[in-house]
Design a protein around this motif. Sequence first.
Motif, PDB file in Angstrom:
ATOM      1  N   VAL A  93       0.839  -1.210   0.000  1.00 14.76           N
ATOM      2  CA  VAL A  93       0.000   0.000   0.000  1.00 14.76           C
ATOM      3  C   VAL A  93       0.869   1.253   0.000  1.00 14.76           C
ATOM      4  O   VAL A  93       0.535   2.265   0.610  1.00 14.76           O
ATOM      5  CB  VAL A  93      -0.979  -0.003   1.195  1.00 14.76           C
ATOM      6  CG1 VAL A  93      -1.970  -1.147   1.064  1.00 14.76           C
ATOM      7  CG2 VAL A  93      -0.239  -0.095   2.528  1.00 14.76           C
ATOM      8  N   GLY A  94       1.994   1.171  -0.694  1.00 14.77           N
ATOM      9  CA  GLY A  94       2.942   2.270  -0.720  1.00 14.77           C
ATOM     10  C   GLY A  94       2.441   3.481  -1.502  1.00 14.77           C
ATOM     11  O   GLY A  94       1.718   3.354  -2.490  1.00 14.77           O
ATOM     12  N   ALA A 101      -1.964  11.996  -9.424  1.00 15.41           N
ATOM     13  CA  ALA A 101      -3.304  12.398  -9.839  1.00 15.41           C
ATOM     14  C   ALA A 101      -4.382  11.462  -9.296  1.00 15.41           C
ATOM     15  O   ALA A 101      -5.567  11.833  -9.227  1.00 15.41           O
ATOM     16  CB  ALA A 101      -3.389  12.441 -11.366  1.00 15.41           C
ATOM     17  N   ASP A 102      -4.011  10.241  -8.910  1.00 16.78           N
ATOM     18  CA  ASP A 102      -4.983   9.251  -8.432  1.00 16.78           C
ATOM     19  C   ASP A 102      -5.100   9.198  -6.915  1.00 16.78           C
ATOM     20  O   ASP A 102      -5.943   8.455  -6.387  1.00 16.78           O
ATOM     21  CB  ASP A 102      -4.603   7.856  -8.943  1.00 16.78           C
ATOM     22  CG  ASP A 102      -4.652   7.754 -10.449  1.00 16.78           C
ATOM     23  OD1 ASP A 102      -5.461   8.473 -11.066  1.00 16.78           O
ATOM     24  OD2 ASP A 102      -3.864   6.962 -11.015  1.00 16.78           O
ATOM     25  N   ARG A 103      -4.292   9.946  -6.190  1.00 16.27           N
ATOM     26  CA  ARG A 103      -4.268   9.843  -4.733  1.00 16.27           C
ATOM     27  C   ARG A 103      -5.530  10.435  -4.110  1.00 16.27           C
ATOM     28  O   ARG A 103      -5.930  11.547  -4.419  1.00 16.27           O
ATOM     29  CB  ARG A 103      -3.005  10.515  -4.184  1.00 16.27           C
ATOM     30  CG  ARG A 103      -1.744   9.749  -4.575  1.00 16.27           C
ATOM     31  CD  ARG A 103      -0.468  10.470  -4.229  1.00 16.27           C
ATOM     32  NE  ARG A 103       0.683   9.721  -4.772  1.00 16.27           N
ATOM     33  CZ  ARG A 103       1.925  10.166  -4.791  1.00 16.27           C
ATOM     34  NH1 ARG A 103       2.201  11.389  -4.306  1.00 16.27           N
ATOM     35  NH2 ARG A 103       2.891   9.427  -5.309  1.00 16.27           N
ATOM     36  N   ASN A 104      -6.148   9.656  -3.226  1.00 15.61           N
ATOM     37  CA  ASN A 104      -7.388  10.055  -2.578  1.00 15.61           C
ATOM     38  C   ASN A 104      -7.442   9.377  -1.210  1.00 15.61           C
ATOM     39  O   ASN A 104      -7.773   8.189  -1.112  1.00 15.61           O
ATOM     40  CB  ASN A 104      -8.590   9.653  -3.430  1.00 15.61           C
ATOM     41  CG  ASN A 104      -9.906  10.081  -2.824  1.00 15.61           C
ATOM     42  OD1 ASN A 104      -9.995  10.460  -1.660  1.00 15.61           O
ATOM     43  ND2 ASN A 104     -10.961  10.015  -3.619  1.00 15.61           N
ATOM     44  N   LEU A 105      -7.123  10.114  -0.161  1.00 17.47           N
ATOM     45  CA  LEU A 105      -7.036   9.508   1.163  1.00 17.47           C
ATOM     46  C   LEU A 105      -8.393   9.096   1.725  1.00 17.47           C
ATOM     47  O   LEU A 105      -8.449   8.304   2.665  1.00 17.47           O
ATOM     48  CB  LEU A 105      -6.338  10.460   2.131  1.00 17.47           C
ATOM     49  CG  LEU A 105      -4.829  10.622   1.914  1.00 17.47           C
ATOM     50  CD1 LEU A 105      -4.217  11.460   3.025  1.00 17.47           C
ATOM     51  CD2 LEU A 105      -4.135   9.262   1.860  1.00 17.47           C
ATOM     52  N   GLY A 136       0.766   4.856   1.587  1.00 21.25           N
ATOM     53  CA  GLY A 136      -0.031   5.876   0.910  1.00 21.25           C
ATOM     54  C   GLY A 136      -1.426   5.964   1.491  1.00 21.25           C
ATOM     55  O   GLY A 136      -2.357   6.413   0.808  1.00 21.25           O
ATOM     56  N   THR A 137      -1.600   5.545   2.742  1.00 19.05           N
ATOM     57  CA  THR A 137      -2.920   5.474   3.357  1.00 19.05           C
ATOM     58  C   THR A 137      -3.042   6.401   4.552  1.00 19.05           C
ATOM     59  O   THR A 137      -2.051   6.855   5.125  1.00 19.05           O
ATOM     60  CB  THR A 137      -3.208   4.038   3.825  1.00 19.05           C
ATOM     61  OG1 THR A 137      -2.213   3.661   4.796  1.00 19.05           O
ATOM     62  CG2 THR A 137      -3.153   3.065   2.663  1.00 19.05           C
ATOM     63  N   LYS A 211       0.580  13.011   1.055  1.00 19.44           N
ATOM     64  CA  LYS A 211      -0.132  11.883   0.455  1.00 19.44           C
ATOM     65  C   LYS A 211      -1.304  12.341  -0.399  1.00 19.44           C
ATOM     66  O   LYS A 211      -2.092  11.519  -0.862  1.00 19.44           O
ATOM     67  CB  LYS A 211      -0.620  10.926   1.555  1.00 19.44           C
ATOM     68  CG  LYS A 211       0.503  10.305   2.373  1.00 19.44           C
ATOM     69  CD  LYS A 211      -0.032   9.380   3.456  1.00 19.44           C
ATOM     70  CE  LYS A 211       1.101   8.789   4.282  1.00 19.44           C
ATOM     71  NZ  LYS A 211       0.628   7.841   5.315  1.00 19.44           N
ATOM     72  N   GLY A 212      -1.434  13.657  -0.591  1.00 19.72           N
ATOM     73  CA  GLY A 212      -2.451  14.161  -1.502  1.00 19.72           C
ATOM     74  C   GLY A 212      -3.604  14.901  -0.871  1.00 19.72           C
ATOM     75  O   GLY A 212      -4.479  15.398  -1.580  1.00 19.72           O
ATOM     76  N   ALA A 213      -3.665  15.004   0.459  1.00 18.83           N
ATOM     77  CA  ALA A 213      -4.776  15.700   1.109  1.00 18.83           C
ATOM     78  C   ALA A 213      -4.598  17.207   1.001  1.00 18.83           C
ATOM     79  O   ALA A 213      -3.490  17.734   1.169  1.00 18.83           O
ATOM     80  CB  ALA A 213      -4.867  15.289   2.578  1.00 18.83           C
ATOM     81  N   THR A 214      -5.693  17.920   0.736  1.00 14.74           N
ATOM     82  CA  THR A 214      -5.649  19.381   0.675  1.00 14.74           C
ATOM     83  C   THR A 214      -5.814  19.951   2.082  1.00 14.74           C
ATOM     84  O   THR A 214      -6.282  19.271   3.002  1.00 14.74           O
ATOM     85  CB  THR A 214      -6.773  19.928  -0.214  1.00 14.74           C
ATOM     86  OG1 THR A 214      -8.048  19.620   0.392  1.00 14.74           O
ATOM     87  CG2 THR A 214      -6.718  19.299  -1.608  1.00 14.74           C
TER      88      THR A 214
END
Length: 388
Positions: A93-94, A101-105, A136-137, A211-214
């Motif tokens: 789950v790295g 562009a696909d990262r979504n926590l 990546g979680t 990890k992609g969070a705004t």
Amino acid sequence: MHFLVAPDSFKGSLTSARAAQAFALGVQRACPKANILQLPIADGGEGTVASLLQATGGEMVNVDVHDSLSRPIRAGYVVLPDGTAVLEAASAVGLNLVQPADRNLWQANSRGLGELLLHALERGHRRIIVGLGGSGTNDAGIGLLYALGARFYDAAGRSLAPTPAACQDVARVDLANLHPALQGADIWAACDVANPLCGTRGATFVYGPQKGATAAELPRLDAALSHIASTVEQAFARSCQTLPGAGAAGGIGFALLVLGAQFARGVDLVLDAIDFDLHLQTADLVLTGEGCTDEQTCFGKAVAGVAARAKAAGVPVICISGAVLEGAKGLYDLGVSAMFSIVNGPISAQDAMEQAFSLTANAAEMAVRAFLAGYQRTQGTMRDTMNS
């Protein structure tokens, strides 16, 4: 002379094994008759399994699991000669397995790591080390718990998927089918952070952005994790949210804590597994390094762990890294004798990464030549004293 080569990976350019090869090449150029032992290391993050496989000659076990977005992926763990299974979150789950562009926590989950753990348990392994770096979680480990048999339900009794989005209003956690082998398992979490699960120092606020969070998502995501974790704690009758390490790997640390796992510094678990202290007994010099050595290195990273053990054994340590920043000077107090950057002149970061192997070999050669000059002078002084 005996040289012990024990680098971590140079992120984005050299694995720890490849870095060790570059170090060894440099040592050989400076001292052709040297005895060189390569022990690539890691601190629980990406590369832990590979470094232990090379250092111990263990068995690699590959498993079909799911990545952080529930897509099929092939991942693996290593079984050490003593039967210990070593897993790493990054392999299943790295963060590196998901395009930016696909990262979504809200949808990312740790199920794949739980599937690796389940496979190891069902294969009969009872001592299991889980490396927590590079995930990546940010799901408080509910994906891992789901893979091990836990189930999540809303107030109406509907089954929920093990994601923060689905479980932010979870009302009940059912542990009736939690795998029985967990009862006799000795699980260790390899971790170099002490963050709690929630709050401004927790998993979401500290690690969520990378990890992609705004910024706008952080408070809502943190609140979701707090609610999920409270429901999990109620089911297990354990309070773990505020414990050091609960925020590791987006809260996978929390899930392992409620399962009864013990925490230890990742580098110490790795160094123990490869009998590092035993190999130190015959070493004249240790060479270690990483991609970037800075202030954070002093707090439980691989280089600091190597330095501390070498210092206790009275063996000098030279650190050779892609970059050595000002804050790294604290390593001198921990046992590092000298630090070198592989960059020897104006060069772009891209070029440095592409030429990392040759630059690292060159830096290792120069470092060892400097060490040998001092060593020979010391030996000469000793001989003069003995002959006078």
